[in-house]
Design an enzyme around this catalytic site. Sequence first.
Site, PDB file in Angstrom:
ATOM      1  N   SER A 154      45.263   2.779  89.855  1.00 30.59           N
ATOM      2  CA  SER A 154      45.286   4.128  90.423  1.00 30.59           C
ATOM      3  C   SER A 154      45.652   4.065  91.893  1.00 30.59           C
ATOM      4  O   SER A 154      45.549   3.010  92.530  1.00 30.59           O
ATOM      5  CB  SER A 154      43.902   4.773  90.270  1.00 30.59           C
ATOM      6  OG  SER A 154      43.747   5.910  91.084  1.00 30.59           O
ATOM      7  N   TYR A 167      35.193   6.039  90.104  1.00 32.84           N
ATOM      8  CA  TYR A 167      36.578   5.808  89.691  1.00 32.84           C
ATOM      9  C   TYR A 167      37.265   4.852  90.655  1.00 32.84           C
ATOM     10  O   TYR A 167      37.979   3.931  90.242  1.00 32.84           O
ATOM     11  CB  TYR A 167      37.299   7.154  89.655  1.00 32.84           C
ATOM     12  CG  TYR A 167      38.689   7.125  89.079  1.00 32.84           C
ATOM     13  CD1 TYR A 167      38.885   7.089  87.708  1.00 32.84           C
ATOM     14  CD2 TYR A 167      39.800   7.171  89.909  1.00 32.84           C
ATOM     15  CE1 TYR A 167      40.174   7.083  87.172  1.00 32.84           C
ATOM     16  CE2 TYR A 167      41.092   7.178  89.388  1.00 32.84           C
ATOM     17  CZ  TYR A 167      41.264   7.138  88.023  1.00 32.84           C
ATOM     18  OH  TYR A 167      42.527   7.131  87.498  1.00 32.84           O
TER      19      TYR A 167
END
Length: 273
Positions: A154, A167
Site C-alpha cells: 500500500s 493497516y
Amino acid sequence: MSILNKFSLRGKVIVVTGATGILGKSFVIALAEAGARVAIVGRNAERAAERLASIESLGGEAMVVVADVLNEESMKDARDLILSKWGSIDGLINAAGGNIPGATIGPDQDIFASNVQDTLKAIELNLFGTIVPTHVFGKVMADQGSGSIINIASLSSSQAITRVLGYTVAKNGVVGFTKWMASELALRYGDKLRVNAIAPGVFLTEQNRTLLTNPDGSYTERAQKFVCGTPFSRLGDPEELCGTLVYLLSDAAAFVNGETVYVDGGFNAWSGV
C-alpha cells in the site's frame, strides 16, 4: 521464447486469495484473459460464483474454493483441492485484506482511546492473511522449484497516512515479509521462485465511492488530498493494476525478485513541489 510469449500466463495455475474482493474481481478477470487457470479463493461463496461465471463467459478456466486465509487448515484444504484438479500451482496472489472500521482513528478521536483489539485485527487480516497462504502454497512452489508470489502492499507502506494505524503497520510488515521471503526462497530453492509486492495507490471503487466522492460526484476533502498529492491528478481504477500483476507473474519478470512496485500515478515519487 519471443518477448510476447514471455508475458503469457497460458496454462499457469494461479491462486488468488481475496478473490471475492474489489481488487480480486479485476485480478481474476485479467488472469483469465492472460490465459491462466484461476483458483478463486475467498469467504463469500456467492461472489465467488459470480467471478467463476464471468471467467467462463470469457472462455477461461477457473474453480471456486471457499476458504479463510487466517485458518491454516482451511488453506491446506484449498491447496489440496486445487492440486487434485490441476496438479500444480504456479502463482499466488495474496489479495485478501482491507481496513476494519473499528481500526480507523478519526481526526476528532483520541488516539489512545482507540480500540487496540480492532487495530490488532487489521494487522492480523492484512499481514497474517498474507503470511499463512504463502507458507501453504509457497511450499508447493518450492517443491516444484518454480513459482511467483505477489503480495499486496500500500501507499501506507512507504508514507504515513492518517487514521489507518493497523493497516499501516500491517502493510509495512507485508513489504518486509516480501523482501525476507524473496531472499530466503531464492537462496534455498533457486532462481525460479520469486516473491514481489504491488503497492496500489488510491483507487475509486463502488465499495469506497461514498467515502471518496460527494453526492454530486465531486471528491471529498480526504480524496482531494490524495488527488492533489498525485502527479496524475486523479484516483486510480482497479484495472490499472492488472498489467503489473500479469507482468510480475509472467516469465518476462524472471529476474525481478523482492521488489515492491508502486502503481499510484506518481504519488510515492512526488514531493508535492
